[in-house]
Design an enzyme around this catalytic site. Structure first.
Site, PDB file in Angstrom:
ATOM      1  N   ARG A 154       5.987 -46.596 -22.689  1.00  0.00           N
ATOM      2  CA  ARG A 154       5.863 -47.198 -21.311  1.00  0.00           C
ATOM      3  C   ARG A 154       5.138 -48.388 -21.085  1.00  0.00           C
ATOM      4  O   ARG A 154       4.557 -48.624 -20.241  1.00  0.00           O
ATOM      5  CB  ARG A 154       5.381 -46.166 -20.344  1.00  0.00           C
ATOM      6  CG  ARG A 154       6.211 -44.846 -20.092  1.00  0.00           C
ATOM      7  CD  ARG A 154       7.433 -44.956 -19.978  1.00  0.00           C
ATOM      8  NE  ARG A 154       8.264 -43.596 -19.944  1.00  0.00           N
ATOM      9  CZ  ARG A 154       9.104 -43.244 -21.449  1.00  0.00           C
ATOM     10  NH1 ARG A 154       8.950 -44.176 -22.361  1.00  0.00           N
ATOM     11  NH2 ARG A 154       9.625 -42.045 -21.452  1.00  0.00           N
ATOM     12  N   SER A 242       8.476 -40.126 -12.344  1.00  0.00           N
ATOM     13  CA  SER A 242       6.986 -39.629 -12.698  1.00  0.00           C
ATOM     14  C   SER A 242       5.935 -40.529 -12.246  1.00  0.00           C
ATOM     15  O   SER A 242       5.977 -41.583 -12.433  1.00  0.00           O
ATOM     16  CB  SER A 242       7.063 -39.384 -14.224  1.00  0.00           C
ATOM     17  OG  SER A 242       7.799 -38.507 -14.814  1.00  0.00           O
ATOM     18  N   GLU A 365       2.395 -44.850 -13.325  1.00  0.00           N
ATOM     19  CA  GLU A 365       3.562 -45.367 -13.815  1.00  0.00           C
ATOM     20  C   GLU A 365       3.982 -46.403 -13.093  1.00  0.00           C
ATOM     21  O   GLU A 365       4.592 -47.561 -13.459  1.00  0.00           O
ATOM     22  CB  GLU A 365       4.554 -44.370 -14.392  1.00  0.00           C
ATOM     23  CG  GLU A 365       5.458 -44.939 -15.349  1.00  0.00           C
ATOM     24  CD  GLU A 365       6.500 -43.856 -15.741  1.00  0.00           C
ATOM     25  OE1 GLU A 365       7.627 -43.960 -15.834  1.00  0.00           O
ATOM     26  OE2 GLU A 365       5.823 -42.834 -16.448  1.00  0.00           O
TER      27      GLU A 365
END
Length: 373
Positions: A154, A242, A365
């Protein structure tokens, strides 16, 4: 998430040239501005964004002639504003394998390399060839190979602060079919299934290949069961997906966590080989197997940490319009009347609880604007 205030000004770019022109014009003003794709991974404060917002609305894909590719591969160029899931659906239909497990991820193609999207055993870095990047320093487009982007879990140099605009992305996908039976003819198959939950869903062993359409259908079902497919009627899907990344820590730190804490190794353990001379072996010297490097990095489950810190599925602060999803502990959701401050308040509580309980600092995130955790 259906929260947040208005932009100061909205500008829309529908073509590649228009996207370049509008971005350069905004850079030349020297004021702060926001580049926005689908907005699915963005949370803006209730006060809104105090500047211009440039919406990327380019679309289209084309096959790139690349003589360096081997047989059975196809290089695909996708404009930054192309809907990601529509791209996956088209690739599955055409028999191109490599992103089928990334079905159902909301947003646009240009955002995919920013945080190296991934799910169910596939990551964009597996198939990304390069991007066309409009550099904020030179105002000139340039091609950046995937190896230049620092792609990780990520993460990328784009997420870490490289200023510019992704104009398009190039993917290298597998264009192959196998004969499953004399009656069905050639059937496009997926890459090897690498994620246990997906393997279980399609009823095969890890490492197996199955028809592309089967993988896409299974992934969409799995995501929907967790509220991770956008649905206006399902408040569990009113989220940014998420909300926290899975923490990456040393194996030494992970061993201090309670028994049962899920851990996932990153890459191969690097262990020095056990070496004995033949004379030592004949003399009965025992073989000592070295331990793995205690600094080996492992990934933790943020969902497990959140739930074990006392924040279960469905958790909601009194009077708040935000709540943990009833399907997935990692998603903060808007139950219909949430404010951005409600989202931020719940996120701050989660960060505090997990840090106090386990000494782990969760990292959000989504992109947050005007919201402090």
């Amino acid at each position: 998430m259906r929260v947040g205030g208005p932009a100061d000004r909205i500008i829309t770019a529908s073509t590649r040239d228009e996207l370049i022109d509008r971005a350069v014009e905004l850079w030349e003003t020297r004021e702060d501005w926001l580049l926005l794709g689908g907005g699915s991974n963005t949370v803006v404060a209730d006060e809104g964004y105090p500047g211009p917002v440039l919406l990327v609305r380019t679309s289209g894909l084309e096959i790139v002639d690349d003589p360096e590719l081997g047989a059975g591969s196809v290089r695909l160029r996708v404009q930054a504003g192309h809907d990601w899931d529509a791209l996956v659906a088209e690739c599955v239909e055409r028999g191109w394998a490599g992103i089928e497990a990334l079905s159902g991820i909301p947003g646009l193609a240009g955002a995919a390399p920013v945080q190296n999207i991934g799910a169910y055993g596939q990551e964009l870095s597996d198939v990304l060839h390069s991007i066309e990047f409009l550099d904020a320093e030179t105002y000139e487009p340039r091609r950046m190979l995937a190896a230049e982007l620092g792609l990780g879990y990520r993460d990328s140099v784009l997420k870490q602060g490289l200023q510019g605009v992704v104009l398009s992305i190039d993917l290298v996908l597998a264009d192959a079919a196998v004969l499953t039976s004399a009656s069905s003819g050639p059937v496009p198959v997926s890459g090897r299934i690498r994620f246990p939950q997906l393997a279980s869903a399609v009823g095969v062993e890890l490492g197996s290949r199955v028809p592309l359409a089967v993988v896409r259908s299974a992934v969409l079902s799995l995501r929907a069961s967790k509220g991770m497919v956008l649905d206006a009627e399902d408040h569990d899907s009113w989220s940014a997906g998420s909300f926290f990344t899975n923490p990456i820590v040393s194996a030494h730190f992970a061993r201090a966590l309670p028994a049962g804490a899920p851990t996932f190794p990153l890459g191969e353990q690097e262990v020095e080989p056990a070496v004995l001379s033949l004379d030592e072996f004949n003399a009965g010297v025992p073989v000592s197997i070295p331990e793995a490097n205690p600094d080996q990095r492992v990934k933790l489950s943020a969902a497990w940490l959140i739930e074990q810190s006392g924040v279960p599925k469905g958790f909601r602060l009194p009077g708040s319009g935000a709540a943990i999803s009833s399907k997935h502990t990692l998603a903060i959701t808007n139950r219909g009347a949430a404010t951005a401050e409600d989202i931020g308040e719940l996120a701050r509580l989660i960060v505090q609880r997990v840090q106090q309980e386990f000494g782990v600092l969760l990292v959000p995130e989504p992109n947050l604007y005007g919201i402090e955790l």
